[in-house]
Motif scaffolding. Structure first.
Motif, PDB file in Angstrom:
ATOM      1  N   ARG A  74       0.829  -1.209   0.000  1.00 15.80           N
ATOM      2  CA  ARG A  74       0.000   0.000   0.000  1.00 15.80           C
ATOM      3  C   ARG A  74       0.865   1.260   0.000  1.00 15.80           C
ATOM      4  O   ARG A  74       0.482   2.283  -0.560  1.00 15.80           O
ATOM      5  N   LYS A  75       2.010   1.165   0.622  1.00 16.55           N
ATOM      6  CA  LYS A  75       2.924   2.303   0.628  1.00 16.55           C
ATOM      7  C   LYS A  75       3.362   2.638  -0.788  1.00 16.55           C
ATOM      8  O   LYS A  75       3.362   3.808  -1.207  1.00 16.55           O
ATOM      9  N   ARG A  76       3.714   1.619  -1.571  1.00 18.40           N
ATOM     10  CA  ARG A  76       4.147   1.858  -2.951  1.00 18.40           C
ATOM     11  C   ARG A  76       3.010   2.392  -3.813  1.00 18.40           C
ATOM     12  O   ARG A  76       3.219   3.256  -4.666  1.00 18.40           O
ATOM     13  N   VAL A  77       1.808   1.865  -3.596  1.00 15.20           N
ATOM     14  CA  VAL A  77       0.653   2.333  -4.372  1.00 15.20           C
ATOM     15  C   VAL A  77       0.409   3.814  -4.115  1.00 15.20           C
ATOM     16  O   VAL A  77       0.197   4.604  -5.049  1.00 15.20           O
ATOM     17  N   LEU A  78       0.459   4.229  -2.854  1.00 16.68           N
ATOM     18  CA  LEU A  78       0.219   5.632  -2.500  1.00 16.68           C
ATOM     19  C   LEU A  78       1.295   6.547  -3.084  1.00 16.68           C
ATOM     20  O   LEU A  78       0.987   7.601  -3.662  1.00 16.68           O
ATOM     21  N   ILE A  79       2.548   6.157  -2.926  1.00 17.55           N
ATOM     22  CA  ILE A  79       3.642   6.992  -3.433  1.00 17.55           C
ATOM     23  C   ILE A  79       3.592   7.082  -4.949  1.00 17.55           C
ATOM     24  O   ILE A  79       3.749   8.167  -5.531  1.00 17.55           O
ATOM     25  N   THR A  80       3.363   5.959  -5.620  1.00 11.42           N
ATOM     26  CA  THR A  80       3.336   5.949  -7.087  1.00 11.42           C
ATOM     27  C   THR A  80       2.222   6.832  -7.637  1.00 11.42           C
ATOM     28  O   THR A  80       2.436   7.605  -8.578  1.00 11.42           O
ATOM     29  N   THR A  81       1.016   6.727  -7.056  1.00  6.58           N
ATOM     30  CA  THR A  81      -0.091   7.549  -7.562  1.00  6.58           C
ATOM     31  C   THR A  81       0.174   9.038  -7.334  1.00  6.58           C
ATOM     32  O   THR A  81      -0.182   9.870  -8.177  1.00  6.58           O
ATOM     33  N   ASP A  82       0.810   9.387  -6.218  1.00  9.47           N
ATOM     34  CA  ASP A  82       1.156  10.797  -5.986  1.00  9.47           C
ATOM     35  C   ASP A  82       2.171  11.295  -7.017  1.00  9.47           C
ATOM     36  O   ASP A  82       2.020  12.382  -7.584  1.00  9.47           O
ATOM     37  N   LEU A  83       3.225  10.509  -7.250  1.00  6.24           N
ATOM     38  CA  LEU A  83       4.277  10.948  -8.169  1.00  6.24           C
ATOM     39  C   LEU A  83       3.778  11.041  -9.611  1.00  6.24           C
ATOM     40  O   LEU A  83       4.125  11.988 -10.336  1.00  6.24           O
ATOM     41  N   VAL A  84       2.963  10.087 -10.039  1.00  4.13           N
ATOM     42  CA  VAL A  84       2.430  10.126 -11.410  1.00  4.13           C
ATOM     43  C   VAL A  84       1.545  11.353 -11.603  1.00  4.13           C
ATOM     44  O   VAL A  84       1.570  11.998 -12.666  1.00  4.13           O
ATOM     45  N   ARG A  85       0.784  11.707 -10.573  1.00  5.37           N
ATOM     46  CA  ARG A  85      -0.151  12.837 -10.707  1.00  5.37           C
ATOM     47  C   ARG A  85       0.552  14.186 -10.828  1.00  5.37           C
ATOM     48  O   ARG A  85      -0.053  15.154 -11.289  1.00  5.37           O
ATOM     49  N   ILE A  86       1.808  14.252 -10.428  1.00  8.63           N
ATOM     50  CA  ILE A  86       2.542  15.527 -10.548  1.00  8.63           C
ATOM     51  C   ILE A  86       2.561  16.011 -11.992  1.00  8.63           C
ATOM     52  O   ILE A  86       2.284  17.184 -12.276  1.00  8.63           O
ATOM     53  N   PHE A  87       2.871  15.114 -12.915  1.00  5.52           N
ATOM     54  CA  PHE A  87       3.010  15.497 -14.325  1.00  5.52           C
ATOM     55  C   PHE A  87       1.694  15.986 -14.910  1.00  5.52           C
ATOM     56  O   PHE A  87       1.660  16.952 -15.688  1.00  5.52           O
ATOM     57  N   PHE A  88       0.606  15.362 -14.537  1.00  3.32           N
ATOM     58  CA  PHE A  88      -0.693  15.757 -15.075  1.00  3.32           C
ATOM     59  C   PHE A  88      -1.216  17.025 -14.396  1.00  3.32           C
ATOM     60  O   PHE A  88      -1.946  17.804 -15.015  1.00  3.32           O
ATOM     61  N   ALA A  89      -0.834  17.235 -13.134  1.00  2.00           N
ATOM     62  CA  ALA A  89      -1.194  18.486 -12.469  1.00  2.00           C
ATOM     63  C   ALA A  89      -0.504  19.668 -13.150  1.00  2.00           C
ATOM     64  O   ALA A  89      -1.089  20.746 -13.319  1.00  2.00           O
ATOM     65  N   LEU A  90       0.737  19.456 -13.570  1.00  2.00           N
ATOM     66  CA  LEU A  90       1.493  20.524 -14.238  1.00  2.00           C
ATOM     67  C   LEU A  90       1.115  20.675 -15.713  1.00  2.00           C
ATOM     68  O   LEU A  90       1.448  21.690 -16.336  1.00  2.00           O
ATOM     69  N   SER A  91       0.417  19.695 -16.277  1.00  2.00           N
ATOM     70  CA  SER A  91       0.040  19.782 -17.693  1.00  2.00           C
ATOM     71  C   SER A  91      -0.902  20.947 -17.956  1.00  2.00           C
ATOM     72  O   SER A  91      -0.966  21.472 -19.076  1.00  2.00           O
ATOM     73  N   PHE A  92      -1.628  21.406 -16.910  1.00  2.00           N
ATOM     74  CA  PHE A  92      -2.545  22.528 -17.088  1.00  2.00           C
ATOM     75  C   PHE A  92      -1.802  23.822 -17.433  1.00  2.00           C
ATOM     76  O   PHE A  92      -2.400  24.780 -17.940  1.00  2.00           O
ATOM     77  N   LEU A  93      -0.489  23.863 -17.146  1.00  2.00           N
ATOM     78  CA  LEU A  93       0.315  25.039 -17.491  1.00  2.00           C
ATOM     79  C   LEU A  93       0.401  25.239 -19.009  1.00  2.00           C
ATOM     80  O   LEU A  93       0.703  26.347 -19.476  1.00  2.00           O
ATOM     81  N   LEU A  94       0.104  24.185 -19.763  1.00  2.00           N
ATOM     82  CA  LEU A  94       0.200  24.251 -21.233  1.00  2.00           C
ATOM     83  C   LEU A  94      -1.077  24.789 -21.868  1.00  2.00           C
ATOM     84  O   LEU A  94      -1.122  24.984 -23.085  1.00  2.00           O
TER      85      LEU A  94
END
Length: 405
Positions: A74-94
């Motif tokens: 569960r630790k890996r699942v939580l960390i992975t989903t947080d890290l992947v979402r960074i890129f899509f959160a920043l995609s709105f800058l485009l």
């Protein structure tokens, strides 16, 4: 009491902080994103599509999130989903023009998909992470977290977007996911026998979970409650904006004011819920009756201040009830099934909430908002009273639950 509890439960304290951080970051981004859509398109349809894309992933990815939580770290699942979402959160800058709106659609969908996986995984870690005697208070703190996010995220997000522009909120949202991942990486998660779970076939796993539900009347009641109440919750979600903008002519300030009232009510719910020691299911249903009564009262109030107070009361009852229901789920469902069960709950509630909001919007074209609010409140009370009668009828067969739950 909240501070002492967080000091006592060190691992949960970090999980709580991570939830506050990425929750507020997401609210920041949501406020700016919706404002940006309106500025670029002037289209209510574009806003509706975006909101729908934030609910649809729970139907598609909710069950997957539950299985991931029960089969992998569960630790890996939580960390992975947080890290992947960074890129899509920043995609709105485009996004710079109307032609770039597709980026928001895709980004919103992926961010919501991440939340559909993240939320049940996070909740499933709590029962093994905290002491059993603190379970209800921790579930109450989860309601406090939602309240803090509502107040801090909605108000602060709008202010930051206004002062520094939407790009700043998108950067902060990306940063919030990174900081939350760092917090979670420092948590020592309880060990689970993953090999035993992983070797179990999906059909056998689901068959055993089905038996757990069949043998537990409290679980049946809560799932039935999720099913029906989620279909009604869309009414009050839509009416918050309608009351603020159309009834009181307060515009965005009124929307923020009423959401702030909900946040205050959820935060206050901890003070009451921590005193509850037993009869969690019955108290949760009783809170549902009072929540419905609050919705009826809200439909008859014509002063802004009184409406603010009633919104606080509704959220207070909702926070206490949710804490009680979550505690029953955590006590009734074996640990190895909890990820799937919480994913099932989130999938049902979010999918039906989206349908309910859509239907409420259609009905509001036909009947008065206050009448709809009154009918919604009466329906809340009817459902809760019906479930209480159902429990009383079967109490001899399930007498042990009435002694302990």
């Amino acid at each position: 009491m909240k501070i002492s509890l967080l000091k006592q439960e060190k691992s949960y304290r970090k999980l709580f902080a991570a939830g506050i951080i990425n929750g507020i970051g997401d609210r920041f981004s949501q406020v700016a994103m919706l404002t940006l859509i309106i500025q670029l398109t002037g289209s209510g349809l574009a806003v509706g599509v975006t909101m729908a894309l934030r609910l649809l992933p729970f139907l598609l990815f909710g069950p997957l999130g539950g299985r991931l939580a029960d089969r992998f770290s569960r630790k890996r699942v939580l960390i992975t989903t947080d890290l992947v979402r960074i890129f899509f959160a920043l995609s709105f800058l485009l996004v710079n023009s109307k032609e770039d709106i597709w980026i928001i659609y895709i980004g919103s969908f992926i961010l919501a998909a991440g939340e559909a996986i993240y939320a049940p995984t996070r909740k499933a870690t709590i029962p093994r992470m905290v002491k059993k005697e603190n379970l209800l208070m921790v579930n109450s703190l989860e309601q406090v977290m939602v309240g803090v996010v509502l107040i801090g995220g909605a108000f602060s997000g709008g202010l930051v977007s206004y002062l520094f522009g939407p790009d700043m909120t998108f950067w902060l949202n990306g940063l919030s996911f990174l900081v939350a991942a760092l917090f979670i990486s420092s948590i020592t998660f309880p060990e689970i026998d993953l090999d035993n779970i992983s070797n179990q076939s999906n059909s056998r796993f689901l068959s055993e979970l089905k038996k757990v539900i069949i043998l537990s009347l409290p679980l049946q009641v809560i799932l039935l409650c999720e099913l029906i109440i989620s279909l009604l919750n869309g009414i009050d979600n839509v009416l918050i904006s309608i009351y603020a903008v159309e009834e009181y002519k307060l515009g965005e300030v009124g929307v923020g004011l009423f959401y702030g009232a909900l946040g205050i009510g959820l935060i206050t719910s901890f003070t009451v819920a921590k005193r509850i020691k037993k009869h969690f299911l019955m108290i949760g249903l009783f809170c549902l009756i009072l929540e419905g009564l609050g919705l009826v009262l809200l439909s008859q109030v014509y002063l802004v201040f009184l409406s603010f107070v009633v919104f606080c009361f509704i959220a207070l009852m909702s926070g206490i009830g949710n804490a009680c229901f979550d505690t029953v789920l955590m006590k009734e469902v074996p640990e190895k099934y909890q990820g799937t069960m919480f994913a099932l709950s989130a999938t049902i509630s979010n999918t039906l909430l989206g349908i309910s909001m859509f239907l409420a919007g259609i009905v509001l074209e036909i009947i008065d908002p206050r009448l709809l609010g009154c009918l919604g409140g009466i329906s809340f009370m009817f459902v809760a009273i019906s479930l209480i009668f159902m429990l009383r009828i079967k109490r001899k067969k399930y007498v042990k639950y009435f002694r302990n739950i």
